[in-house]
Scaffold this motif. Structure first.
Motif, PDB file in Angstrom:
ATOM      1  N   PRO A 183       8.768   7.712 -12.389  1.00 54.96           N
ATOM      2  CA  PRO A 183       8.175   7.921 -10.963  1.00 54.96           C
ATOM      3  C   PRO A 183       6.760   7.908 -11.055  1.00 54.96           C
ATOM      4  O   PRO A 183       5.921   8.385 -11.679  1.00 54.96           O
ATOM      5  CB  PRO A 183       8.754   9.145 -10.522  1.00 54.96           C
ATOM      6  N   GLU A 184       5.998   7.429  -9.743  1.00 51.70           N
ATOM      7  CA  GLU A 184       4.580   7.225  -9.485  1.00 51.70           C
ATOM      8  C   GLU A 184       3.973   8.450  -9.736  1.00 51.70           C
ATOM      9  O   GLU A 184       2.812   8.694 -10.615  1.00 51.70           O
ATOM     10  CB  GLU A 184       4.173   6.435  -8.583  1.00 51.70           C
ATOM     11  N   TYR A 185       4.329   9.737  -9.132  1.00 49.72           N
ATOM     12  CA  TYR A 185       3.718  10.857  -9.119  1.00 49.72           C
ATOM     13  C   TYR A 185       3.511  11.192 -10.527  1.00 49.72           C
ATOM     14  O   TYR A 185       2.523  11.944 -10.829  1.00 49.72           O
ATOM     15  CB  TYR A 185       4.482  12.190  -8.441  1.00 49.72           C
ATOM     16  N   LEU A 194      -5.588   8.811  -7.286  1.00 46.26           N
ATOM     17  CA  LEU A 194      -5.052   8.210  -8.079  1.00 46.26           C
ATOM     18  C   LEU A 194      -3.463   7.791  -7.897  1.00 46.26           C
ATOM     19  O   LEU A 194      -2.974   8.592  -7.624  1.00 46.26           O
ATOM     20  CB  LEU A 194      -5.002   8.931  -9.558  1.00 46.26           C
ATOM     21  N   HIS A 195      -3.463   6.569  -7.636  1.00 46.21           N
ATOM     22  CA  HIS A 195      -2.132   5.988  -7.308  1.00 46.21           C
ATOM     23  C   HIS A 195      -1.825   4.836  -8.148  1.00 46.21           C
ATOM     24  O   HIS A 195      -2.726   4.079  -8.761  1.00 46.21           O
ATOM     25  CB  HIS A 195      -2.105   5.413  -5.735  1.00 46.21           C
ATOM     26  N   CYS A 196      -0.451   4.345  -8.262  1.00 44.31           N
ATOM     27  CA  CYS A 196      -0.108   2.876  -8.849  1.00 44.31           C
ATOM     28  C   CYS A 196       0.451   2.276  -7.511  1.00 44.31           C
ATOM     29  O   CYS A 196       1.203   3.191  -6.573  1.00 44.31           O
ATOM     30  CB  CYS A 196       1.003   3.173  -9.939  1.00 44.31           C
ATOM     31  N   ASP A 197       0.332   1.214  -7.714  1.00 45.35           N
ATOM     32  CA  ASP A 197       0.859   0.121  -6.541  1.00 45.35           C
ATOM     33  C   ASP A 197       2.424  -0.145  -6.867  1.00 45.35           C
ATOM     34  O   ASP A 197       2.898  -0.059  -7.977  1.00 45.35           O
ATOM     35  CB  ASP A 197       0.185  -0.863  -6.487  1.00 45.35           C
ATOM     36  N   THR A 213       4.079   1.930   2.922  1.00 43.39           N
ATOM     37  CA  THR A 213       5.389   1.506   2.542  1.00 43.39           C
ATOM     38  C   THR A 213       6.192   1.910   1.821  1.00 43.39           C
ATOM     39  O   THR A 213       7.355   1.788   1.570  1.00 43.39           O
ATOM     40  CB  THR A 213       5.305  -0.103   2.493  1.00 43.39           C
ATOM     41  N   GLU A 214       5.767   3.085   0.938  1.00 44.45           N
ATOM     42  CA  GLU A 214       6.727   3.601  -0.335  1.00 44.45           C
ATOM     43  C   GLU A 214       7.869   4.216   0.344  1.00 44.45           C
ATOM     44  O   GLU A 214       8.753   4.117  -0.634  1.00 44.45           O
ATOM     45  CB  GLU A 214       5.569   4.322  -1.038  1.00 44.45           C
ATOM     46  N   SER A 215       7.718   4.802   1.414  1.00 41.46           N
ATOM     47  CA  SER A 215       9.082   5.491   1.938  1.00 41.46           C
ATOM     48  C   SER A 215      10.101   4.358   1.886  1.00 41.46           C
ATOM     49  O   SER A 215      11.362   4.760   1.877  1.00 41.46           O
ATOM     50  CB  SER A 215       8.931   5.946   3.113  1.00 41.46           C
ATOM     51  N   SER A 230       0.918  -1.258  -0.068  1.00 44.79           N
ATOM     52  CA  SER A 230      -0.055   0.066  -0.084  1.00 44.79           C
ATOM     53  C   SER A 230       0.949   1.228   0.049  1.00 44.79           C
ATOM     54  O   SER A 230       1.621   1.439   0.883  1.00 44.79           O
ATOM     55  CB  SER A 230      -0.932   0.069   1.254  1.00 44.79           C
ATOM     56  N   SER A 231       0.660   2.168  -0.987  1.00 47.31           N
ATOM     57  CA  SER A 231       1.623   3.125  -1.362  1.00 47.31           C
ATOM     58  C   SER A 231       1.662   3.947  -0.114  1.00 47.31           C
ATOM     59  O   SER A 231       2.955   4.347   0.065  1.00 47.31           O
ATOM     60  CB  SER A 231       1.057   3.884  -2.720  1.00 47.31           C
ATOM     61  N   ASP A 232       0.854   4.501   0.371  1.00 47.02           N
ATOM     62  CA  ASP A 232       0.934   5.354   1.635  1.00 47.02           C
ATOM     63  C   ASP A 232       1.600   4.907   2.779  1.00 47.02           C
ATOM     64  O   ASP A 232       1.830   5.468   3.688  1.00 47.02           O
ATOM     65  CB  ASP A 232      -0.476   5.974   1.871  1.00 47.02           C
ATOM     66  N   GLY A 251      -1.876  11.166  -6.896  1.00 47.10           N
ATOM     67  CA  GLY A 251      -0.890  10.861  -5.770  1.00 47.10           C
ATOM     68  C   GLY A 251       0.557  11.366  -5.818  1.00 47.10           C
ATOM     69  O   GLY A 251       1.048  11.352  -6.900  1.00 47.10           O
ATOM     70  N   HIS A 252       1.061  11.721  -4.757  1.00 49.76           N
ATOM     71  CA  HIS A 252       2.353  12.128  -4.727  1.00 49.76           C
ATOM     72  C   HIS A 252       2.712  13.340  -5.226  1.00 49.76           C
ATOM     73  O   HIS A 252       1.926  14.235  -5.850  1.00 49.76           O
ATOM     74  CB  HIS A 252       3.435  11.100  -4.768  1.00 49.76           C
ATOM     75  N   GLN A 253       4.130  13.800  -5.189  1.00 50.47           N
ATOM     76  CA  GLN A 253       4.497  14.920  -5.823  1.00 50.47           C
ATOM     77  C   GLN A 253       6.003  14.700  -6.163  1.00 50.47           C
ATOM     78  O   GLN A 253       6.633  13.838  -5.681  1.00 50.47           O
ATOM     79  CB  GLN A 253       4.308  16.276  -5.110  1.00 50.47           C
TER      80      GLN A 253
HETATM   81 ZN   LIG Z   1       0.685   5.999  -4.113  1.00 50.59          ZN
END
Ligand SMILES: [Zn+2]
Length: 328
Positions: free
Chosen positions: A160-162, A214-217, A85-87, A81-83, A125-127
């Motif tokens: 990158p996902e953003y 909107l996110h990508c996994d 563990t993505e870090s 889940s991006s929010d 999602g993200h930036q």
């Molecule tokens: Zn994401």
């Protein structure tokens, strides 16, 4: 009674010994043979699965539709889940040069449901740069989270996902608007600094019929792919969100051919917890850590299918009765 002579007795013992030894050897031979069979069987199955996996390549030049698979529920504790563990995710893929990439556009004369009267807020999602500053996880619970996490990265494209989220977001805005929908976006640039709570508050201010993040996994398992929907497990829409999530996931699956993995209700998403007064969804459109889906997510035709699926979803949502009526 007749007594055995010592010689006969010795011979008898020797025969018995030979029989026992033969039996032991036979048992050992059987055990070895069974072991060899089991090992050979396992090896042949592994060989088949490798062959199946390696035959699922797609070429970047042509769009292929993945097989639709049965609906399954997401893991209760999704590690991708991006929010969440993505870090911690890293990618050694070198970013590709995207400076010459032409932004996708919608073809003229697209057909779809009439979305006149609908209001949708999109949050790509993200930036460009993550923001590690903390903000409260929820208005009702303790805990804090990064204001904006880093996002994942394409294992094949290196994008990158953003960037992919925004590209699809802008296309989706144009697509929905062409069907009569009113669309607001939390960001239209990558180099911004807008926290998840600020994005939620932006969405709340319009009382939309749907707030779609909107996110990508991403996953450590490159074979994982498919669509996922995350929702808050609290708030005024708690009981309806699961059904709406399935509408979204199934509409997207139908349009793209990708597998809908199910929804997951959680309290771990600050961007959802702060927007429980409106129908809020975090949509994972596919896995950028899966070589096939990574390419598809940047493919203009596949992006249009995502737009088509989301438009069909919006048309099935009820108009938000909380939105003040326009008196003009
Ligand atoms: Zn994401």
């Amino acid at each position: 009674m007749r007594k055995h002579s010592p010689i006969r007795s010795k011979t008898s013992y020797r025969r018995q010994g030979v029989v026992i030894l033969t039996l032991i050897i036979a048992i050992i031979c059987c055990a070895v043979a069974i072991g060899v069979f089991v090992a050979a069987d396992l090896f042949s199955k592994r060989g088949i699965s490798i062959a199946i996996e390696s035959s699922s390549d797609i070429s970047s030049g042509s769009l292929t539709t993945p097989q639709t698979e049965s609906v399954v529920t997401l893991d209760p504790t999704p590690s991708e889940s991006s929010d969440v563990t993505e870090s911690t995710k890293t990618s050694e893929t070198e970013p590709t040069d995207t400076t010459e990439r032409v932004p996708p556009t919608i073809p003229t004369g697209i057909t779809g449901p009439d979305l006149t009267g609908y209001v949708v807020v999109l949050d790509p999602g993200h930036q460009l740069k993550p923001n590690r500053e903390q903000e409260p996880l929820s208005p009702t619970m303790s805990g804090s989270k990064d204001k904006v996490s880093a996002g994942t990265q394409g294992v094949t494209t290196g994008r990158p996902e953003y960037e992919v989220n925004l590209e699809i977001g802008v296309l989706l805005r144009d697509y929905l608007e062409s069907l009569g929908c009113t669309v607001y976006m939390t960001r239209t640039e990558n180099d911004v600094n807008i926290s998840n709570i600020e994005r939620a508050q932006f969405a709340l201010s319009y009382t939309p019929d749907a707030y779609i993040r909107l996110h990508c996994d991403g996953s450590s398992d490159p074979n994982r792919k498919g669509i996922g929907v995350f929702i808050a497990d609290s708030g005024k829409h708690k009981d309806k969100l699961p059904g709406w999530s399935d509408l979204l996931g199934n509409a997207l699956s139908e349009a793209t051919g990708a597998k809908y993995r199910g929804y997951n209700a959680s309290s771990r998403y600050s961007g959802l917890n702060w927007a429980t007064d409106i129908p809020s969804f975090l949509l994972e459109m596919g896995f950028m850590t899966n070589p096939e889906e990574d390419i598809l997510l940047s493919h203009p035709e596949y992006q249009l299918r995502i737009c088509e699926g989301i438009a069909n979803f919006v048309s099935q949502m009820p108009l938000n009765p909380d939105r003040p009526t326009n008196l003009d």
